[in-house]
Design an enzyme around this catalytic site. Sequence first.
Site, PDB file in Angstrom:
ATOM      1  N   GLY A 155       0.720  -5.069   0.878  1.00 32.96           N
ATOM      2  CA  GLY A 155      -0.456  -5.157   0.013  1.00 32.96           C
ATOM      3  C   GLY A 155      -0.146  -5.783  -1.338  1.00 32.96           C
ATOM      4  N   ALA A 197       0.860  -1.185   0.000  1.00 33.38           N
ATOM      5  CA  ALA A 197       0.000   0.000   0.000  1.00 33.38           C
ATOM      6  C   ALA A 197       0.896   1.235   0.000  1.00 33.38           C
ATOM      7  CB  ALA A 197      -0.887  -0.024   1.238  1.00 33.38           C
ATOM      8  N   GLU A 238      -0.338  -9.327  -0.772  1.00 33.08           N
ATOM      9  CA  GLU A 238      -1.749  -9.655  -0.490  1.00 33.08           C
ATOM     10  C   GLU A 238      -2.586  -9.680  -1.776  1.00 33.08           C
ATOM     11  OE1 GLU A 238      -1.626  -6.555   2.551  1.00 33.08           O
ATOM     12  OE2 GLU A 238      -2.547  -7.978   3.941  1.00 33.08           O
ATOM     13  N   GLU A 256       4.684  -5.107   7.223  1.00 32.83           N
ATOM     14  CA  GLU A 256       3.903  -4.048   7.888  1.00 32.83           C
ATOM     15  C   GLU A 256       4.330  -3.809   9.330  1.00 32.83           C
ATOM     16  OE1 GLU A 256       2.639  -6.451   5.991  1.00 32.83           O
ATOM     17  OE2 GLU A 256       1.088  -5.649   4.665  1.00 32.83           O
TER      18      GLU A 256
END
Length: 258
Positions: free
Chosen positions: A109, A65, A112, A132
Amino acid sequence: MVYENVIVETKGHVGLITLNRPKALNALSSALVAELGQALDAFEADDEIGAIVITGSEKAFAAGADIKEMSAKSFTDCYLGNFITKGWEAVTKVRKPVIAAVAGFALGGGCEVAMMCDFILAGDNAKFGQPEITLGIIPGAGGTQRLTRFVGKSKAMEMVLTGRLIDATEAERCGLVSRVVPTAELLDEALKVAERIASMGRVATLAAKECVNKAYETTLAEGVQFERRLFHALFATEDQKEGMAAFAEKRQPNFKNR
Ligand code: CAA
């Protein structure tokens, strides 16, 4: 539709989406995620498309992200904006098969989104991780759940708690990726596999995907029952008659997706 953060192309019967924010290692900004969702919707609606490939660059599939975009967010911003839900889960809603072709970094992300795809083909320079924790947060796009299902508790726990990255060899060994190929051949190989999938009867293809995904969501007995019902149903399709006739006649089947 004009895309600024992804490149959208059609290759035969395959929809190809290339994440394209090279200066930010394809960090998944809200604009990129929205465009990814739109591109997926367009391919899902296109009858000519039988499979989709999502890829990035040789350096990065996606480095997570967008940290700069989210760093100032408050809890209230995240909660009321339903951060990481809108758009992000678009990949999981697509019924056609979606392959992640991952070279370079697939972090946070990025890892993911790759795990939301139906399977991951990796270039030999791929690196996967959920870093993260090093940012003071935890995975927020399903990483703690999907990674654990892929690689088991021990490795998932180590990766999520330490942020350690794993290379392509380790990713294949632990079942995160289906195969590793030389990075220079990754896209060609992914497109070849996707074209093969697109050449199968669409009804059986979607049913197969639905059945495999059911294994994540239900008991063995219920999953097998679900599979059995769809298996029976496929005998109502023209493609089943064609596929079996072609086998008997020693020729290639000509599926009509009916
Ligand atoms: N968000 C925003 N920008 C990012 C980014 C990210 N996730 N990852 C890299 N970038 C940017 C860098 O800031 C840098 O930009 P500038 O040139 O403007 O400084 C550019 O991309 C190139 O990155 P580096 O200079 O850091 O490249 P490197 O080769 O030295 O290192 C890397 C590569 C190890 C991937 C490193 O960039 C990195 O650690 N990135 C962050 C990875 C990360 O923590 N991801 C998780 C994000 S949180 C998340 O994803 C939450 C969730 O679950 C949804």
